[in-house]
Write a protein that holds these residues in place. Structure first.
Motif, PDB file in Angstrom:
ATOM      1  N   ARG A 292     -34.053  71.942  74.547  1.00 19.71           N
ATOM      2  CA  ARG A 292     -33.772  70.635  73.938  1.00 19.71           C
ATOM      3  C   ARG A 292     -35.037  70.043  73.316  1.00 19.71           C
ATOM      4  O   ARG A 292     -34.972  69.385  72.270  1.00 19.71           O
ATOM      5  CB  ARG A 292     -33.184  69.687  74.979  1.00 19.71           C
ATOM      6  N   GLU A 293     -36.158  70.283  73.953  1.00 19.48           N
ATOM      7  CA  GLU A 293     -37.414  69.769  73.432  1.00 19.48           C
ATOM      8  C   GLU A 293     -37.906  70.581  72.235  1.00 19.48           C
ATOM      9  O   GLU A 293     -38.476  70.039  71.281  1.00 19.48           O
ATOM     10  CB  GLU A 293     -38.469  69.770  74.534  1.00 19.48           C
ATOM     11  N   ALA A 294     -37.665  71.895  72.271  1.00 25.10           N
ATOM     12  CA  ALA A 294     -38.225  72.779  71.256  1.00 25.10           C
ATOM     13  C   ALA A 294     -37.420  72.809  69.969  1.00 25.10           C
ATOM     14  O   ALA A 294     -37.977  73.085  68.897  1.00 25.10           O
ATOM     15  CB  ALA A 294     -38.353  74.203  71.813  1.00 25.10           C
ATOM     16  N   ASN A 295     -36.116  72.549  70.039  1.00 26.50           N
ATOM     17  CA  ASN A 295     -35.280  72.787  68.875  1.00 26.50           C
ATOM     18  C   ASN A 295     -34.238  71.676  68.710  1.00 26.50           C
ATOM     19  O   ASN A 295     -33.302  71.571  69.521  1.00 26.50           O
ATOM     20  CB  ASN A 295     -34.588  74.143  69.000  1.00 26.50           C
ATOM     21  N   PRO A 296     -34.339  70.856  67.670  1.00 26.57           N
ATOM     22  CA  PRO A 296     -33.352  69.787  67.453  1.00 26.57           C
ATOM     23  C   PRO A 296     -31.933  70.313  67.274  1.00 26.57           C
ATOM     24  O   PRO A 296     -30.971  69.644  67.653  1.00 26.57           O
ATOM     25  CB  PRO A 296     -33.858  69.103  66.180  1.00 26.57           C
ATOM     26  N   ARG A 297     -31.801  71.489  66.692  1.00 30.30           N
ATOM     27  CA  ARG A 297     -30.469  72.064  66.502  1.00 30.30           C
ATOM     28  C   ARG A 297     -29.822  72.344  67.856  1.00 30.30           C
ATOM     29  O   ARG A 297     -28.652  72.029  68.070  1.00 30.30           O
ATOM     30  CB  ARG A 297     -30.578  73.359  65.684  1.00 30.30           C
ATOM     31  N   PHE A 298     -30.584  72.922  68.789  1.00 33.00           N
ATOM     32  CA  PHE A 298     -30.044  73.150  70.128  1.00 33.00           C
ATOM     33  C   PHE A 298     -29.667  71.820  70.774  1.00 33.00           C
ATOM     34  O   PHE A 298     -28.591  71.697  71.378  1.00 33.00           O
ATOM     35  CB  PHE A 298     -31.052  73.887  71.005  1.00 33.00           C
ATOM     36  N   ALA A 299     -30.557  70.833  70.691  1.00 31.51           N
ATOM     37  CA  ALA A 299     -30.283  69.529  71.307  1.00 31.51           C
ATOM     38  C   ALA A 299     -29.007  68.924  70.741  1.00 31.51           C
ATOM     39  O   ALA A 299     -28.188  68.342  71.470  1.00 31.51           O
ATOM     40  CB  ALA A 299     -31.472  68.601  71.094  1.00 31.51           C
ATOM     41  N   HIS A 300     -28.808  69.057  69.419  1.00 29.82           N
ATOM     42  CA  HIS A 300     -27.593  68.531  68.780  1.00 29.82           C
ATOM     43  C   HIS A 300     -26.350  69.236  69.326  1.00 29.82           C
ATOM     44  O   HIS A 300     -25.361  68.588  69.692  1.00 29.82           O
ATOM     45  CB  HIS A 300     -27.698  68.707  67.271  1.00 29.82           C
ATOM     46  N   LEU A 301     -26.399  70.559  69.376  1.00 30.53           N
ATOM     47  CA  LEU A 301     -25.241  71.302  69.876  1.00 30.53           C
ATOM     48  C   LEU A 301     -24.995  71.013  71.347  1.00 30.53           C
ATOM     49  O   LEU A 301     -23.843  70.922  71.795  1.00 30.53           O
ATOM     50  CB  LEU A 301     -25.451  72.799  69.650  1.00 30.53           C
ATOM     51  N   TRP A 302     -26.059  70.885  72.110  1.00 30.19           N
ATOM     52  CA  TRP A 302     -25.908  70.608  73.546  1.00 30.19           C
ATOM     53  C   TRP A 302     -25.195  69.273  73.762  1.00 30.19           C
ATOM     54  O   TRP A 302     -24.344  69.148  74.657  1.00 30.19           O
ATOM     55  CB  TRP A 302     -27.274  70.605  74.218  1.00 30.19           C
ATOM     56  N   ASN A 303     -25.516  68.295  72.948  1.00 30.27           N
ATOM     57  CA  ASN A 303     -24.933  66.961  73.116  1.00 30.27           C
ATOM     58  C   ASN A 303     -23.511  66.858  72.591  1.00 30.27           C
ATOM     59  O   ASN A 303     -22.861  65.824  72.759  1.00 30.27           O
ATOM     60  CB  ASN A 303     -25.812  65.923  72.419  1.00 30.27           C
ATOM     61  N   ARG A 304     -23.007  67.926  71.964  1.00 27.26           N
ATOM     62  CA  ARG A 304     -21.625  67.923  71.475  1.00 27.26           C
ATOM     63  C   ARG A 304     -20.625  68.275  72.573  1.00 27.26           C
ATOM     64  O   ARG A 304     -19.421  68.056  72.408  1.00 27.26           O
ATOM     65  CB  ARG A 304     -21.475  68.909  70.306  1.00 27.26           C
ATOM     66  N   TYR A 305     -21.083  68.851  73.663  1.00 24.19           N
ATOM     67  CA  TYR A 305     -20.196  69.238  74.774  1.00 24.19           C
ATOM     68  C   TYR A 305     -19.011  70.055  74.255  1.00 24.19           C
ATOM     69  O   TYR A 305     -17.864  69.861  74.649  1.00 24.19           O
ATOM     70  CB  TYR A 305     -19.698  68.006  75.540  1.00 24.19           C
TER      71      TYR A 305
END
Length: 285
Positions: A209-222
């Motif tokens: 989540r810290e390293a990649n905004p794309r991952f953080a975005h997908l993670w927060n989509r549940y």
């Protein structure tokens, strides 16, 4: 069939497949049926035989979490069966420890017979467990990578350092990259839900989540995305581009993923895989 009756049926089935020696008990010569007797399981679980009979016959319901935990331990249930036990009992599944990484013997035999396919085994959190020589020839040996880069999701999202000399790189078009990323993030969330007390999984997710905004975005989509086929181009250091399809075989009882790569017959990629197979065969002689 009610869940109460199903719980009893499941307990009888699990009891029947565990031998006394598996739980440290002496097996007498006069045993007429395999598996644990009710008396033996009751002792191991710390309950009365009468209560076990009631549970197996569906006349008792809602066993305590302590009893369910004792059953799971005594019956040597794996993560999948343990989850089923709690669900049939109508109880909340508690944290189940660390992500397993052991390859069962039967799965290992299956893997060994697939030596002509580039194949690797990953945990539920996508850490590599093992790979066959053809995978090493195609992608480079994971042993040459930084330990964290051996996690497939980290290696994709976290912009790792340049691969070692001679290693391959993977390219995907926008549509296939989007599908792959959504699938992998969704599957990592499933692993986090199953193993909430595994610190390494939590640290992996925090790092991503810290390293990649794309991952953080997908993670927060549940988002819930089923596992499926993916498509990619592997740029091999010597052979150039190989267009491959990738299938993921999930071994539920061991909670492992087996990743297999295929080339369409009659294509240049298939010819290049044949060359790599010859190289592996020659190295083994």
């Amino acid at each position: 069939m009610s869940t109460h009756t199903e719980l009893g049926t499941a307990l009888r089935a699990w009891r029947g497949r565990i031998g006394p020696a598996d739980v440290g008990l002496l097996a007498g010569s006069n045993r007429r049926v395999p598996g644990l007797r009710r008396e033996e399981l009751a002792v191991l679980a710390g309950i009365s035989v009468d209560y076990l009979v009631q549970l197996e016959q569906g006349r008792a319901a809602n066993p305590s979490p302590q009893v369910l935990g004792a059953f799971a331990h005594a019956l040597r249930l794996n993560a999948v069966d343990r989850e089923l036990l709690y669900r049939l009992a109508g109880a909340v599944v508690p944290p189940s420890g660390s992500v397993p990484c052991e390859v069962p013997p039967g799965v290992q035999r299956m893997i060994d017979r697939m030596s002509d396919t580039p194949l690797a085994v990953f945990t539920a959190a996508w850490d590599v467990v093992q790979w066959n020589p053809l995978w090493g020839e195609l992608f480079g040996s994971p042993a040459a990578l930084d330990p964290r880069a051996n996690n497939l999701i980290w290696g994709h999202f976290a912009a790792p350092a340049p691969a070692p000399a001679g290693a391959s790189r993977i390219e995907r078009d926008a549509a296939h990259a989007d599908a792959f990323e959504r699938m992998m993030v969704s599957d990592l969330r499933r692993a986090a839900d199953r193993y909430p007390d595994d610190r390494a999984v939590g640290e992996l997710i925090d790092g991503l989540r810290e390293a990649n905004p794309r991952f953080a975005h997908l993670w927060n989509r549940y988002e819930t995305v089923p596992m499926g086929r993916s498509h990619k181009t592997v740029i091999h250091a010597e052979l150039g581009a190989l267009v491959l399809d990738c299938d993921i075989l999930t071994i539920e009882r061991a909670d492992l993923h087996i990743v297999l790569n295929w080339a369409a017959p009659g294509t240049g990629a298939a010819e290049k895989l044949s060359l790599l197979r010859e190289r592996v065969a020659n190295a083994a002689r």
